[in-house]
Write a protein that holds these residues in place. Sequence first.
Motif, mmCIF file in Angstrom:
data_model
loop_
_atom_site.group_PDB
_atom_site.id
_atom_site.type_symbol
_atom_site.label_atom_id
_atom_site.label_comp_id
_atom_site.label_asym_id
_atom_site.label_seq_id
_atom_site.Cartn_x
_atom_site.Cartn_y
_atom_site.Cartn_z
ATOM 1 N N THR A 58 0.853 -1.172 0.000
ATOM 2 C CA THR A 58 0.000 0.000 0.000
ATOM 3 C C THR A 58 0.898 1.235 0.000
ATOM 4 N N TRP A 59 0.308 2.408 -0.265
ATOM 5 C CA TRP A 59 1.108 3.629 -0.272
ATOM 6 C C TRP A 59 0.570 4.581 0.782
ATOM 7 N N ASN A 60 1.473 5.424 1.277
ATOM 8 C CA ASN A 60 1.143 6.395 2.306
ATOM 9 C C ASN A 60 0.854 7.718 1.598
ATOM 10 N N PRO A 61 -0.386 8.223 1.626
ATOM 11 C CA PRO A 61 -0.695 9.440 0.861
ATOM 12 C C PRO A 61 0.003 10.682 1.404
ATOM 13 N N TYR A 62 0.519 10.638 2.634
ATOM 14 C CA TYR A 62 1.146 11.822 3.220
ATOM 15 C C TYR A 62 2.569 12.014 2.700
ATOM 16 N N ASN A 63 3.340 10.895 2.583
ATOM 17 C CA ASN A 63 4.721 11.086 2.152
ATOM 18 C C ASN A 63 5.122 10.189 0.979
ATOM 19 N N ALA A 64 4.157 9.525 0.329
ATOM 20 C CA ALA A 64 4.411 8.730 -0.880
ATOM 21 C C ALA A 64 5.401 7.599 -0.643
ATOM 22 N N VAL A 65 5.430 7.074 0.580
ATOM 23 C CA VAL A 65 6.310 5.942 0.893
ATOM 24 C C VAL A 65 5.494 4.666 0.679
ATOM 25 N N ILE A 66 6.122 3.624 0.144
ATOM 26 C CA ILE A 66 5.412 2.367 -0.118
ATOM 27 C C ILE A 66 5.587 1.452 1.096
ATOM 28 N N HIS A 67 4.493 0.876 1.567
ATOM 29 C CA HIS A 67 4.539 -0.069 2.679
ATOM 30 C C HIS A 67 4.361 -1.474 2.115
ATOM 31 N N LEU A 68 5.309 -2.364 2.406
ATOM 32 C CA LEU A 68 5.210 -3.758 1.957
ATOM 33 C C LEU A 68 5.051 -4.635 3.179
ATOM 34 N N GLY A 69 4.125 -5.601 3.095
ATOM 35 C CA GLY A 69 3.945 -6.527 4.211
ATOM 36 C C GLY A 69 4.594 -7.853 3.881
ATOM 37 N N HIS A 70 5.284 -8.441 4.851
ATOM 38 C CA HIS A 70 6.033 -9.663 4.587
ATOM 39 C C HIS A 70 5.521 -10.827 5.406
ATOM 40 N N GLU A 93 4.425 20.340 -12.188
ATOM 41 C CA GLU A 93 4.760 20.319 -10.763
ATOM 42 C C GLU A 93 5.190 18.944 -10.309
ATOM 43 N N LYS A 94 5.452 18.042 -11.217
ATOM 44 C CA LYS A 94 5.783 16.663 -10.830
ATOM 45 C C LYS A 94 7.000 16.662 -9.922
ATOM 46 N N VAL A 95 6.844 16.033 -8.749
ATOM 47 C CA VAL A 95 7.927 16.032 -7.772
ATOM 48 C C VAL A 95 8.939 14.961 -8.176
ATOM 49 N N PRO A 96 10.231 15.263 -8.184
ATOM 50 C CA PRO A 96 11.219 14.238 -8.539
ATOM 51 C C PRO A 96 11.228 13.111 -7.514
ATOM 52 N N ALA A 97 11.521 11.879 -7.984
ATOM 53 C CA ALA A 97 11.418 10.708 -7.104
ATOM 54 C C ALA A 97 12.438 10.752 -5.966
ATOM 55 N N GLU A 98 13.535 11.523 -6.140
ATOM 56 C CA GLU A 98 14.564 11.538 -5.082
ATOM 57 C C GLU A 98 14.084 12.234 -3.830
ATOM 58 N N LEU A 99 12.997 13.020 -3.944
ATOM 59 C CA LEU A 99 12.556 13.782 -2.781
ATOM 60 C C LEU A 99 11.626 12.994 -1.876
ATOM 61 N N ILE A 100 11.350 11.715 -2.188
ATOM 62 C CA ILE A 100 10.450 10.928 -1.339
ATOM 63 C C ILE A 100 11.210 10.512 -0.097
ATOM 64 N N CYS A 101 10.701 10.911 1.083
ATOM 65 C CA CYS A 101 11.306 10.474 2.332
ATOM 66 C C CYS A 101 10.229 10.498 3.400
ATOM 67 N N LEU A 102 10.587 10.065 4.599
ATOM 68 C CA LEU A 102 9.569 9.915 5.640
ATOM 69 C C LEU A 102 8.927 11.242 6.014
ATOM 70 N N ASP A 103 9.693 12.343 5.975
ATOM 71 C CA ASP A 103 9.135 13.643 6.305
ATOM 72 C C ASP A 103 9.046 14.475 5.028
#
Lengths: 279, 611
Positions: free
Chosen positions: B325-337, B508-518
């Motif tokens: 799933t994805w986190n709409p606040y910071n665009a981080v992907i959550h994977l369940g194992h 306005e596309k945000v570059p992928a390098e800027l994805i982080c927890l905050d």
Amino acid sequence: MKVKMLSRNPDNYVRETKLDLQRVPRNYDPTLHPFEVPREYVRALNATKLERVFAKPFLASLDGHRDGVNCLAKHPKSLATVLSGACDGEQWKMDAPAYGEEEEPLHTILGKTVYTGIDHHWKEAVFATCGQQVDIWDEQRTSPICSMTWGFDSISSVKFNPIETFLLGSCASDRNIVLYDMRQSTPLKKVILDMRTNTICWNPMEAFIFTAANEDYNLYTFDMCALDTPVMVHMDHVSAVLDVDYSPTGKEFVSASFDKSIRIFPVDKSRSREVYHTK
Amino acid sequence: MERAPKPGRDVPPKKDKLQAKRKKPRRYWEEETAPTTARASPGPPRNKKRNQELRPQRPKTAHILKKSRISKKPQVPKKLRKRKNPEPQRSLSGAQDPFPGPAPVPVEVVQKFCRIDKSKKLPHSKSKTRNRLEVAEAEEKETSVKAARSELLLAEEPGFLEGEDGEDTAKILQADIVEAVDIASAAKHFDLNLRQFGPYRLNYSRTGRHLAFGGRRGHVAALDWVTKRLMCEINVMETVRDIRFLHSEALLAVAQNRWLHIYDNQGIELHCIRRCDRVTRLEFLPFHFLLATASETGFLTYLDVSVGKIVAALNARAGRLDVMTWNPYNAVIHLGHSNGTVSLWSPAMKEPLAKILCHRGGVRAVAVDSTGTYMATSGLDHQLKIFDLRGTFQPLSARTLPQGAGHLAFSQRGLLVAGMGDVVNIWAGQGQTGPPSLEQPYLTHRLSGPVHGLQFCPFEDVLGVGHSGGITSMLVPGAAEPNFDGLESNPYRSRKQRQEWEVKALLEKVPAELICLDPRALAEVDVISLEQEKKERIERLGYDPEAKTPFQPKPKQKGRSSTASLVKRKRKVMDEDHRDKVRQSLEQQQHKQKKAKPSRARPSALDRFVH
């Protein structure tokens, strides 16, 4: 059971006719606008890049001279008239759109020493030359009205003040800038810098402000009343600054340098706003 | 900053005294009320004294109002505060405003609009920086109050469902809700009986207007579910594992048996991306234009759909990936194992950003709410847990379910839905702050087959369920955000508006390098680089230009500047500094001792071999 569902009336959200404006309801909740900081960063970056893309300053190249162009002169009243002089003695009067032809000189004066600079009075029929000393000439006479000098070195350029028209400024090769008063026919003040000044230019809007283009890659804006410190030091060139000229608004000036670039500086800032260069 | 000059400053003091002696001219309403002796109505205040009484009283009474209300203008530093006190309102009738001052605004709403994190302190800050920060904070206070006031203009109210006299809302049937609700809302409830082409997975577009679903046996369709207008319906002749809309309703991504295919909304196949093979799950990050795919081979691949390049192919090193799933606040992907952990991924890093141990068995479903504060997970141990994502990553609440939940989803207003077998349970939270309370479900519904896909429709009170019998659209009052923003996602946008929005979104596309927890990390001061630069400057210059200059005692006259006294003063300052340093180091030592003590609490038999 009490129940209410969220139901929107499309009439409140869709425009009635094609001639109306579209309705755009707004909600400023930060949850609906995520990634504010990265989006703003990308917008700022794009705006800067597009500003550079659209900044095309180069308009035209005025060809015609067969040798290097050495000096330029503007007409004080006419916007379209520019005179240019080449190293092989050719002069051209650029009168947009057509280029002018050569004209015969009205008067020829032979002097005793080499003349390195010349400038005309803004109001009267008087001009000044410089070489070994600063000479003030009347247009009808063959000998100077008065000669002024302060120091023993050669003087490279002279400029009349456009507002207080009796004032002159000159740059000498012993690193000084000397101001002269034409009414009293004497030098007034002197300021000595660390390196030689190539030219000065008076601000057309402020009576006593002038900017000096110096060899030490900087430009110094001085107030004539207090010459001990400059009003502003403009630092951006990476080689000697050769020439400077003010914009008629008196708010900016353009400087040309040995590093093959031209910079536009605001009067109150120490950094340039714009830089132009060819290859 | 210079203040405007005080009105009376230029006037010499003598004149003031004269003015005080002269009588003020009476106004016409004061003259009318002066002769009346009966005080039936409270007239306008006649004496100066009464005025003065009223003026200080007003701010005092303001404090007595309810605790949670801000009833006066926010305190700004002195430079920005207005100079005059507002006069008490006087009307011709003589009545006074019973609610003087600006209207009160609830604190929670103001808090929603505050963005500056005041707990972070800047090291080595100069007074200039501190001043600018103070001004920025004062401005933020003012603007957040104004934004909170502007909420009055929002037109729609959220839905609700309340039981009467202790009635359990969980026992209310969908059929009852459909009867009780208006026609337009009743039409939002529908069942598509599609038994032939296998269990369905579904996806709503970002505006909530369009629905795409794909059946396991190859049936793919896209429609505008509000007007029931079918956009396309095809059979791709292959197993369909997942389906997602891309940035708008024009493009669909379908994870088929072998590769990833992109279709137009008319059913035309546009791309077949062979680098993404055996994909089990898809997620689209709308502000980065990234399509994240989780595959059976254990790779998490990010595909930039605007330029068509694979941005990152990360090896999750955890075997087969099928919970994402994805986190709409910071665009981080959550994977369940399958070992009970959930890992957080960003395309910028080869390693996961974080790993959270959630369950004792494998994790079967993960969902993150729209503010990025809570993560709900469910596992093979039949537990449903809610974790706090923005602070401590600790579980906030847990619940044992009779049957494990294979699918989870959050709604825009914080409702949580769990699909357990062929039943869906929805839990509601207490207001919008706080996680949903897992005690009692809010609504339940039984479907005609086991659940395979769940998603709340973005701006409608509707839950879409994909199951083995087709698609069901359920009514869930109070699920969705009632007021959308027309410039972000507008369900009523025209073709022209969609085109304009698409161009702006691409710019306005945000570059992928800027994805982080905050996601606000860019706005913070880069303390690490600051300190690095400082070190380099000290090296280059040979000394520290910002270090405190050693104390030089001022040579004082009147016989107090003999050499002995100067030395004494210098010594005094040095001793004080030394004492401060010693005190600090002592405190640090004590801290360390306290921390070290609990680890050495238990002596073990092997200690004799250590020393």
